[in-house]
Motif scaffolding. Structure first.
Motif, PDB file in Angstrom:
ATOM      1  N   GLU A  46       0.711  -1.192   0.058  1.00 18.18           N
ATOM      2  CA  GLU A  46      -0.026   0.052  -0.123  1.00 18.18           C
ATOM      3  C   GLU A  46       0.837   1.331  -0.060  1.00 18.18           C
ATOM      4  O   GLU A  46       0.444   2.303  -0.674  1.00 18.18           O
ATOM      5  CB  GLU A  46      -0.988   0.000   1.251  1.00 18.18           C
ATOM      6  N   ALA A  47       2.078   1.341   0.764  1.00 16.27           N
ATOM      7  CA  ALA A  47       2.868   2.455   0.789  1.00 16.27           C
ATOM      8  C   ALA A  47       3.660   2.500  -0.629  1.00 16.27           C
ATOM      9  O   ALA A  47       3.760   3.655  -1.043  1.00 16.27           O
ATOM     10  CB  ALA A  47       4.095   2.289   1.823  1.00 16.27           C
ATOM     11  N   LEU A  48       4.016   1.450  -1.300  1.00 16.18           N
ATOM     12  CA  LEU A  48       4.516   1.774  -2.770  1.00 16.18           C
ATOM     13  C   LEU A  48       3.366   2.212  -3.545  1.00 16.18           C
ATOM     14  O   LEU A  48       3.615   3.198  -4.568  1.00 16.18           O
ATOM     15  CB  LEU A  48       4.773   0.513  -3.233  1.00 16.18           C
ATOM     16  N   HIS A  49       2.247   1.742  -3.500  1.00 19.11           N
ATOM     17  CA  HIS A  49       1.073   2.284  -4.231  1.00 19.11           C
ATOM     18  C   HIS A  49       0.657   3.861  -4.118  1.00 19.11           C
ATOM     19  O   HIS A  49       0.494   4.644  -4.964  1.00 19.11           O
ATOM     20  CB  HIS A  49      -0.192   1.362  -4.180  1.00 19.11           C
ATOM     21  N   ASN A  50       0.975   4.128  -2.887  1.00 19.65           N
ATOM     22  CA  ASN A  50       0.604   5.641  -2.514  1.00 19.65           C
ATOM     23  C   ASN A  50       1.843   6.362  -2.842  1.00 19.65           C
ATOM     24  O   ASN A  50       1.706   7.798  -2.951  1.00 19.65           O
ATOM     25  CB  ASN A  50       0.422   5.757  -1.008  1.00 19.65           C
ATOM     26  N   THR A  51       2.960   6.012  -2.874  1.00 21.04           N
ATOM     27  CA  THR A  51       4.224   6.960  -3.402  1.00 21.04           C
ATOM     28  C   THR A  51       4.191   6.922  -4.828  1.00 21.04           C
ATOM     29  O   THR A  51       4.901   8.121  -5.139  1.00 21.04           O
ATOM     30  CB  THR A  51       5.728   6.119  -2.848  1.00 21.04           C
ATOM     31  N   ALA A  52       3.872   5.994  -5.589  1.00 27.43           N
ATOM     32  CA  ALA A  52       4.016   6.163  -7.074  1.00 27.43           C
ATOM     33  C   ALA A  52       2.998   7.223  -7.553  1.00 27.43           C
ATOM     34  O   ALA A  52       2.108   7.662  -7.139  1.00 27.43           O
ATOM     35  CB  ALA A  52       3.477   4.662  -7.729  1.00 27.43           C
ATOM     36  N   SER A  53       3.426   7.773  -8.829  1.00 24.54           N
ATOM     37  CA  SER A  53       2.538   8.645  -9.681  1.00 24.54           C
ATOM     38  C   SER A  53       1.105   7.817 -10.045  1.00 24.54           C
ATOM     39  O   SER A  53       0.354   8.644 -10.088  1.00 24.54           O
ATOM     40  CB  SER A  53       3.343   9.277 -11.090  1.00 24.54           C
ATOM     41  N   LYS A  54       1.510   6.597 -10.553  1.00 24.73           N
ATOM     42  CA  LYS A  54       0.246   5.757 -11.138  1.00 24.73           C
ATOM     43  C   LYS A  54       0.817   4.369 -10.667  1.00 24.73           C
ATOM     44  O   LYS A  54       1.868   4.099 -10.804  1.00 24.73           O
ATOM     45  CB  LYS A  54       0.226   6.176 -12.434  1.00 24.73           C
ATOM     46  N   THR A  55      -0.227   3.754 -10.590  1.00 25.42           N
ATOM     47  CA  THR A  55      -0.248   2.219 -10.462  1.00 25.42           C
ATOM     48  C   THR A  55      -0.930   1.593 -11.375  1.00 25.42           C
ATOM     49  O   THR A  55      -2.077   1.837 -11.507  1.00 25.42           O
ATOM     50  CB  THR A  55      -0.375   1.758  -8.825  1.00 25.42           C
TER      51      THR A  55
END
Length: 89
Positions: A46-55
């Protein structure tokens, strides 16, 4: 990681799913890069998802044939290339 400092590169696409890549994503975003994370639909950090510009979440690959997987990835890469091209114009 050096690639994020290249001024000719505006977008990074990473096929990852765990939080170990958050520092890379964070630094790339800090450098003004768009970061697209390509991940399985399940078990993404979830943290990676929130950090990316787009998932972009891919469907569960176990249920797909090898041809379908190749076609899906080809379509995805062409779509990403098209988005990058549109932004330049």
């Amino acid at each position: 990681m050096k690639i994020i400092y290249n001024p000719k590169i505006n977008t990074l696409a990473l096929a990852v799913r765990d939080a170990h890549f958050i520092p890379l994503v964070f630094e790339a975003r800090r450098m003004g890069k768009e970061v697209i994370v390509i991940t399985p639909a399940e078990k993404v950090s979830e943290a990676l998802h929130n950090t990316a510009s787009k998932t972009i979440k891919l469907p569960l690959l176990k249920t797909m044939s090898q041809f379908s997987i190749r076609q899906k990835l080809t379509d995805l890469l062409l779509a990403l290339k098209g988005e990058a091209f549109k932004r330049k114009m």
